[in-house]
Motif scaffolding. Structure first.
Motif, short mmCIF file in Angstrom:
data_model
loop_
_atom_site.label_atom_id
_atom_site.label_comp_id
_atom_site.label_asym_id
_atom_site.label_seq_id
_atom_site.Cartn_x
_atom_site.Cartn_y
_atom_site.Cartn_z
N THR A 10 -30.83 1.16 2.50
CA THR A 10 -31.20 1.64 1.16
C THR A 10 -30.02 2.33 0.50
N TRP A 11 -29.33 3.20 1.25
CA TRP A 11 -28.13 3.84 0.71
C TRP A 11 -27.09 2.80 0.32
N LEU A 12 -26.94 1.77 1.14
CA LEU A 12 -25.95 0.73 0.86
C LEU A 12 -26.28 0.00 -0.44
N ARG A 13 -27.55 -0.30 -0.66
CA ARG A 13 -27.96 -0.96 -1.90
C ARG A 13 -27.71 -0.09 -3.12
N MET A 14 -27.65 1.21 -2.90
CA MET A 14 -27.36 2.14 -3.99
C MET A 14 -25.86 2.37 -4.16
N GLY A 15 -25.05 1.77 -3.27
CA GLY A 15 -23.62 1.97 -3.35
C GLY A 15 -23.13 3.25 -2.70
N ARG A 16 -23.98 3.89 -1.89
CA ARG A 16 -23.61 5.14 -1.21
C ARG A 16 -23.08 4.79 0.19
N TRP A 17 -21.82 4.40 0.26
CA TRP A 17 -21.26 3.84 1.48
C TRP A 17 -21.23 4.86 2.62
N ARG A 18 -20.76 6.06 2.38
CA ARG A 18 -20.62 7.06 3.45
C ARG A 18 -21.98 7.37 4.09
N ARG A 19 -22.97 7.57 3.26
CA ARG A 19 -24.31 7.87 3.80
C ARG A 19 -24.87 6.68 4.56
N ALA A 20 -24.59 5.48 4.08
CA ALA A 20 -25.06 4.29 4.77
C ALA A 20 -24.44 4.18 6.15
N VAL A 21 -23.15 4.40 6.24
CA VAL A 21 -22.46 4.33 7.54
C VAL A 21 -23.00 5.39 8.50
N ALA A 22 -23.20 6.61 7.99
CA ALA A 22 -23.70 7.69 8.84
C ALA A 22 -25.08 7.35 9.41
N ALA A 23 -25.97 6.82 8.57
CA ALA A 23 -27.33 6.53 9.02
C ALA A 23 -27.37 5.36 10.01
N THR A 24 -26.67 4.28 9.70
CA THR A 24 -26.74 3.11 10.58
C THR A 24 -25.97 3.34 11.89
N THR A 25 -24.92 4.14 11.84
CA THR A 25 -24.19 4.46 13.08
C THR A 25 -25.06 5.28 14.01
N ARG A 26 -25.76 6.26 13.45
CA ARG A 26 -26.65 7.07 14.29
C ARG A 26 -27.80 6.22 14.84
N ALA A 27 -28.30 5.29 14.03
CA ALA A 27 -29.36 4.40 14.49
C ALA A 27 -28.88 3.57 15.68
N LEU A 28 -27.65 3.07 15.60
CA LEU A 28 -27.11 2.26 16.69
C LEU A 28 -26.90 3.11 17.94
N TRP A 29 -26.52 4.36 17.76
CA TRP A 29 -26.34 5.26 18.90
C TRP A 29 -27.68 5.53 19.59
N LEU A 30 -28.75 5.69 18.80
CA LEU A 30 -30.07 5.96 19.38
C LEU A 30 -30.63 4.75 20.12
N ALA A 31 -30.39 3.55 19.59
CA ALA A 31 -30.96 2.33 20.19
C ALA A 31 -29.88 1.24 20.19
N PRO A 32 -28.91 1.32 21.13
CA PRO A 32 -27.78 0.40 21.11
C PRO A 32 -28.16 -1.06 21.39
N ARG A 33 -29.32 -1.30 21.98
CA ARG A 33 -29.74 -2.66 22.30
C ARG A 33 -30.60 -3.29 21.20
#
Length: 314
Positions: free
Chosen positions: A251-274
């Motif tokens: 959602t942040w990415l669709r809004m053009g908020r790149w930094r927030r998008a990276v922070a959210a998806t990176t944390r998501a990948l850390w929580l569930a790497p598989r």
């Protein structure tokens, strides 16, 4: 009129053409001792329904503070022992209320018991595009986070709940402008069992471009609010926590908020790497909003509606 068995709350704003269909579907229920409360959420032209029925009431709000506040206004006015909330562009199947109450009374789950039923999604041409059947969750569960159950969580529009229970949990969170059902059901399921009925009793019309969930800013803010509010519950379900973070990141990415998008998806990948989708979401956010804008087929559809001059509508 004697106290109704069920109150149907319909909230609407500036959509008199579609709300009439919703009202007719509620008044046509096989369960006759009901009331229908239409909350006119500060329409520019006050709502006038060309329908005379002693079971029908219209509540007029002079200012709009969101759909959750409008639903709470209907909930506060409800006289029924049970309550359900119908979107103004959807319909109830004729035996929806009767079948739901029967299922609640027959349920062997710990009381109190609320009911969810199946939904059929209908496109603009009246064709059924999808059928969703509900889950069942005993009292004390984390509805929408527990993944050990059959069925789909996206049947929340069909909720038929004891009015006293809805009032006890405080109704709808008026701080939320989108994705409000996740918060509601996490609170509700802690004190109330949810009985699923594997029958289609609700007809959802697909008008996604006009639904509030298409407002990207509201969606992002509401996701963050829900994650912050229910931290303890999400901590017990890292896979689902990652799902919500990934949705927020895109959602942040669709809004053009790149930094927030990276922070959210990176944390998501850390929580569930598989989680396969998590890898895709993380890579998409790293690519940046310009690349994503070219790849995302839903981006235009999910943009907030605009006026003729291009300004976002409130």
């Amino acid at each position: 009129m004697q106290d109704p068995d069920v109150t149907v709350v319909i909230t609407t704003r500036d959509r008199p053409a579609v709300v009439s269909r919703a009202v007719e579907s509620a008044l046509a229920q096989t369960l006759r001792i009901i009331e229908v409360i239409v909350v006119d959420d500060a329409s520019v032209q006050p709502l006038r329904l060309g329908r005379a029925d002693t079971r029908l009431r219209v509540l007029r709000r002079t200012s709009s503070t969101g759909v959750c506040a409008a639903r709470n206004a209907g909930l506060s006015a409800a006289r029924g022992r049970w309550v359900t909330f119908l979107d103004d562009d959807d319909e109830l199947v004729p035996d929806m209320l009767e079948t739901s109450l029967r299922a609640a009374h027959a349920s062997e789950l710990p009381p109190p018991v609320a009911v969810l039923a199946g939904i059929e999604e209908v496109d603009r041409d009246g064709r059924i595009t999808r059928i969703r059947l509900p889950v069942t969750s005993a009292r004390g569960g984390h509805y929408a986070l527990d993944r050990t159950m059959d069925g789909e969580f996206a049947t929340h529009n069909t909720l038929v709940c004891p009015t006293r229970t809805m009032l006890a949990i405080g109704g709808w969170d008026e701080a939320l402008r989108a994705w409000e059902h996740t918060d509601l059901f996490l609170r509700l399921n802690q004190v109330c069992s949810i009985q699923g009925v594997p029958l289609v009793l609700y007809r959802r019309h697909d008008h996604r471009t006009s639904r509030l969930s298409s407002n990207l800013e509201a969606r992002a803010d509401s996701l963050q609010h829900t994650l912050d509010k229910h931290q303890a519950a999400f901590a017990q379900h890292p896979e689902r926590h990652a799902h919500y973070l990934g949705a927020m990141g895109i959602t942040w990415l669709r809004m053009g908020r790149w930094r927030r998008a990276v922070a959210a998806t990176t944390r998501a990948l850390w929580l569930a790497p598989r989680r396969p989708k998590g890898v895709v979401q993380c890579l998409a956010s790293l690519a940046g909003p310009r690349i994503w804008a070219q790849l995302d087929p839903q981006r235009r559809r999910l943009q907030p509606p605009t006026e003729a001059g291009g300004a976002p509508l409130a």
